[in-house]
Design a protein around this motif. Sequence first.
Motif, PDB file in Angstrom:
ATOM      1  N   VAL A 174       0.923  -1.322   0.010  1.00  0.00           N
ATOM      2  CA  VAL A 174      -0.012   0.022  -0.119  1.00  0.00           C
ATOM      3  C   VAL A 174       0.828   1.280   0.238  1.00  0.00           C
ATOM      4  O   VAL A 174       0.591   2.276  -0.602  1.00  0.00           O
ATOM      5  N   GLY A 175       2.148   0.939   0.682  1.00  0.00           N
ATOM      6  CA  GLY A 175       2.970   2.337   0.599  1.00  0.00           C
ATOM      7  C   GLY A 175       3.623   2.588  -1.054  1.00  0.00           C
ATOM      8  O   GLY A 175       3.461   3.714  -1.311  1.00  0.00           O
ATOM      9  N   LEU A 176       3.748   1.473  -1.479  1.00  0.00           N
ATOM     10  CA  LEU A 176       4.172   1.624  -3.008  1.00  0.00           C
ATOM     11  C   LEU A 176       3.135   2.114  -3.800  1.00  0.00           C
ATOM     12  O   LEU A 176       3.376   2.718  -4.786  1.00  0.00           O
ATOM     13  N   PHE A 177       2.091   1.675  -3.551  1.00  0.00           N
ATOM     14  CA  PHE A 177       0.668   1.743  -4.431  1.00  0.00           C
ATOM     15  C   PHE A 177      -0.518   2.366  -3.664  1.00  0.00           C
ATOM     16  O   PHE A 177      -1.396   1.598  -3.306  1.00  0.00           O
ATOM     17  N   PRO A 178      -0.227   3.833  -3.354  1.00  0.00           N
ATOM     18  CA  PRO A 178      -1.548   4.165  -2.509  1.00  0.00           C
ATOM     19  C   PRO A 178      -2.771   4.064  -3.102  1.00  0.00           C
ATOM     20  O   PRO A 178      -3.672   3.990  -2.402  1.00  0.00           O
ATOM     21  N   VAL A 179      -2.744   4.004  -4.431  1.00  0.00           N
ATOM     22  CA  VAL A 179      -4.223   3.826  -5.181  1.00  0.00           C
ATOM     23  C   VAL A 179      -4.945   2.652  -4.673  1.00  0.00           C
ATOM     24  O   VAL A 179      -6.182   2.580  -4.824  1.00  0.00           O
TER      25      VAL A 179
END
Lengths: 273, 353
Positions: free
Chosen positions: A135-140
């Motif tokens: 989720v940190g890498l891909f907030p979306v």
Amino acid sequence: MEDALEKKEKPILSVDNLEVVYNEVILVLRGISMNVSEGEIVALLGANGAGKTTLLRSITGLLEIHRGKITKGSVSFLGEKTNRYDPSRLVRAGLSQVMEGRRIFAELTVEENLKAGAYTVASRQKIAEAHDRVVGLFPVLASRSRSTAGYLSGGEQQMLAIGRALMTSPRLLVLDEPSLGLAPLLVQQIRDIIETVNRQGTSVLLVEQNATMALSIANRGYVLENGRIVRDGLSHELLQDDDIKEFYLGVGEAGRRSFRDVKTYRRRKRWSA
Amino acid sequence: MEQLLQGVFDGIALGSRYSLIVLGFVVIYRATGIINFAQGGFLLIGAFLTYNFSQTWGWNFYLSLFLSMIVTSIIAILIQLLLLHRSLKEITAGGFCLLIWSVSFYNGNTHLVSLIIGLIAGVFIYFLVRGLEIRFGSSQSNELPIFGSIIVTIGILFVIKQVVPSIWGFAEINMGDPWGFKIIKAGDLVFTHAKLWTIALTAIALLGFFLVNRYTKIGIAMRAAHFDHEAAFAQGISLKVVFATAFGIAGAVAALAGTVTGVGIAQLTPNMDLIVFLAFPAMILGGFDSPGGAVIGGVIVGIIQNLTKVYQPEWDLHWLGVGFDRVMVFIVMLVILMIRPYGLFGTKEVHRV
Ligand SMILES: Nc1ncnc2c1ncn2[C@@H]1O[C@H](COP(=O)(O)OP(=O)(O)OP(=O)(O)O)[C@@H](O)[C@H]1O
Ligand SMILES: [Mg+2]
């Protein structure tokens, strides 16, 4: 220096003189040797039909369900011969993959896709940690966690596919053409993510037709043609190589793009397929 | 009005059996792509096990039912592991083994002899097939050998239909009646305990299934594998576990369906599995791959069938014949198929290209 030597001796992934046949007759890989060392990003380039996906299938245990078979040579992951391992065993050992064409579970939600990616992980805490990292890498992915994955945009789907593969916190991440069909800006984004993932400690084997993108982050690269490695070297060497410039970067001798160059590029591509 | 409501209620009770039966089909179809004709056999095994536990051994009915669901589930898993394995060779060999076994039954041999002949022949053929690497079935290997598997499930059904009466006999058996003729009245409406319990037990089982399917790891894995089995496999999801779980679930719901079908005045017979054919329209209505559709399809079919039964004499339609209620179900099914070829809830993938 000593460290580097040791890495050379003990690559995380090594493929040795590999021969692969489909349906008992179609010889697709004709003696391939390559390796990925701990901490590296290695690019694998090649035109359509060169055998890139087949090589990945042999590495990740997916040959059998395509009626493919290793007829010679070996694949080793973390020093263990894995020719006959199934994906489940390889994933548990730390090898994760993003398949060609994303292959997300479109009927499931984003969250469920990530959970499916963590199927082999038993510890809840490890799943939670991996989830935080993804989720940190891909907030979306966090903001759309309850949406049906099939309704994400192409770029978001690719992010989900990478996120899903990272749920096992792999030692080696294998990606098959992650930039395929994405707009240039998104390609950049994916590129940066791969770089970040690598910096966080995951080795990467990156299959691409977009050689510019792949070589811009890779340490080394291999060029595959007709089931053979025809060239390999450090990224900056490959970027200087005239043939590679012509076939994979679409750049002519004079260093400028022209319609004619693109046409030859296409034609050459078809021949080698 | 009362008559209509009563008809609908009784129809739901009838339909819950269909829902359970169809759910068994759908779960296996989703996981493996196989239409499991042995489902009727699982139903028989479950019903007779409940009978055996509760009548022969005198255990509490609900305990017996629960145990029967578990044992049938295990039997279904064993059958899958032994005979409906993913690989072509195993299926070929398993198929031959079954074929010979069932043929030896029909030859009138005693069962022990036929068992031994069947096993020896099966093992022999298994190695023969492995040696020769005979292959048949679908030509694309990332699809399952569907045709071969379906034939094998028919073989399994034959064998179960031989084994069950060889243990419990051919005669009709009284399965006991935990609910008797107790009723609850609401105005002119009559709710028998038997029907209320049938609906309640079905609802509990279905709720259990949907919770597992929705929220558990194996449920997510099953849905993922249904959508794209190679991608699921590539993520490390064990297709073997998914297959086995599907058969386990199908076995359990079949045992429940068999028990509520055979309990009370209905009696238990070795031909009870024929109810499966009445459930087919429900499956086609609901769509082959939708568990929710299975439940709704089952209930709709139950209601249609029961209302036809109620109103047929009322509207002087005797000339349509006895048992027209069952025909009516197929008529409705045909009409719906013309309008929606994939059934009411048959899913096509969510697409965004
Ligand atoms: N399942 C299969 N059965 C038979 N032949 C196959 C199979 N999969 C691939 N091939 C053949 O093997 C060759 C290599 O295919 P592969 O998919 O590995 O190439 P690729 O380099 O990944 O190409 P692309 O860039 O188009 O993805 C092709 O000629 C292809 O037709
Ligand atoms: Mg490919």
